[in-house]
Scaffold this motif. Structure first.
Motif, short mmCIF file in Angstrom:
data_model
loop_
_atom_site.label_atom_id
_atom_site.label_comp_id
_atom_site.label_asym_id
_atom_site.label_seq_id
_atom_site.Cartn_x
_atom_site.Cartn_y
_atom_site.Cartn_z
N ILE A 1 1.11 -1.56 0.11
CA ILE A 1 -0.20 0.00 0.03
C ILE A 1 0.88 1.40 0.21
CG2 ILE A 1 -1.78 -1.26 1.15
CD1 ILE A 1 -1.41 -0.39 4.03
N ASN A 2 1.36 1.24 0.57
CA ASN A 2 3.35 2.58 -0.08
C ASN A 2 3.27 2.95 1.39
OD1 ASN A 2 1.39 5.05 0.36
ND2 ASN A 2 1.20 4.98 -1.59
N ILE A 3 4.67 3.66 1.80
CA ILE A 3 4.86 4.33 3.85
C ILE A 3 4.00 5.12 4.22
CG2 ILE A 3 6.57 5.61 2.41
CD1 ILE A 3 6.12 3.53 5.46
N LEU A 4 3.09 6.02 2.94
CA LEU A 4 2.54 6.79 3.61
C LEU A 4 1.09 6.29 3.92
CD1 LEU A 4 1.95 9.87 4.32
CD2 LEU A 4 0.77 10.12 1.50
N HIS A 5 0.89 5.40 3.20
CA HIS A 5 -0.92 4.90 2.80
C HIS A 5 -0.30 3.76 4.78
CE1 HIS A 5 -1.85 6.11 -0.67
NE2 HIS A 5 -2.89 6.27 0.18
N ALA A 6 0.85 3.25 4.93
CA ALA A 6 1.02 2.65 5.71
C ALA A 6 1.32 3.25 7.01
CB ALA A 6 1.89 0.96 5.73
N SER A 7 1.70 4.22 6.76
CA SER A 7 1.77 5.22 8.45
C SER A 7 0.69 5.62 8.67
CB SER A 7 2.92 6.35 8.43
OG SER A 7 3.98 6.26 7.77
N ILE A 8 0.02 5.83 7.77
CA ILE A 8 -1.36 6.52 8.45
C ILE A 8 -2.44 5.24 8.70
CG2 ILE A 8 -3.68 7.19 7.44
CD1 ILE A 8 -2.01 8.78 5.43
N LEU A 9 -2.38 4.25 8.19
CA LEU A 9 -3.02 2.45 8.81
C LEU A 9 -2.41 2.58 10.33
CD1 LEU A 9 -4.67 0.09 8.36
CD2 LEU A 9 -3.01 -0.69 7.17
N ALA A 10 -1.51 2.25 10.28
CA ALA A 10 -0.46 1.88 11.63
C ALA A 10 -1.40 2.99 13.19
CB ALA A 10 0.85 2.04 11.37
N MET A 11 -1.12 4.20 12.62
CA MET A 11 -2.47 5.78 13.45
C MET A 11 -3.45 5.57 13.49
SD MET A 11 -0.02 8.92 13.06
CE MET A 11 0.24 9.09 11.06
#
Length: 199
Positions: A81-91
């Motif tokens: 999903i790419n790093i930006l979306h992964a960061s948002i998903l984690a949050m």
């Protein structure tokens, strides 16, 4: 001391991530709701304080917080999903696991995907301004560091115990010598342009 509250709601959560700029390991986020009377002059952006202080503050934050949650999103999902979306998903996952549920959310950074029925505000460099964001940054950083220390035992040649998966010169030299492993983010630039790997 950092500011206690942005919104005026007593159940205001702060969320932040660690590991976005790494080339190995997960991206890790934490969400925290601190009590209204929480005060500590040492709580700050995790990058601004020593490792020893981070871990001692983690104990204090976990003891005093009304609720907190830490979430890892691993390499395969980052690739998907790419790093930006992964960061948002984690949050998002960290925030959704909080109990009690927050009435308002502040996010360190400038990008977020809304959670239904939860008002939010992105704050650039917020972990240097608000206690809950600094607390979230400390939890995210220390739990991610713990994970990198653990997988260092499996692949000591990359020295993750020291570089935590960031693209240091030593880390990149080890990738050139040994090749990447299962914990590397294969879609990331693992080596500078003048060096290449046959993946």
């Amino acid at each position: 001391m950092l500011l206690k509250n942005y919104s005026g709601f007593s159940l205001e959560a702060g969320t932040d991530e660690a590991g976005r700029g790494c080339i190995a390991g997960p991206v890790t986020a934490a969400a925290v709701i601190l009590p209204e009377d929480f005060e500590n002059e040492f709580v700050n952006d995790s990058k601004k304080i020593t490792e020893k202080l981070r871990y001692s503050l983690r104990e204090l934050i976990e003891e005093k917080a009304l609720t907190y949650k830490v979430t890892h999103i691993y390499e395969d999902k980052i690739e998907e999903i790419n790093i930006l979306h992964a960061s948002i998903l984690a949050m998002q996952e960290s925030v959704l696991a909080l109990d009690p549920k927050p009435e308002f959310l502040i996010i360190d950074g400038n990008r977020f995907t809304p959670i239904p029925d939860l008002a939010f505000q992105c704050i650039v460099k917020g972990d240097m301004k608000y206690l809950s964001l600094a607390a979230a940054s400390i939890l995210a950083k220390t739990y991610r560091d713990d994970y990198m220390n653990k997988i260092h035992e499996e692949f000591p040649m990359y020295n993750w115990k020291k570089n935590k998966g960031y693209p240091t010169k030593e880390h990149r030299e080890a990738i050139l010598k040994h090749g990447p492993c299962k914990y590397h983010r294969k879609s990331f630039k693992l080596l500078p342009d003048q060096l290449s790997l046959d993946l």
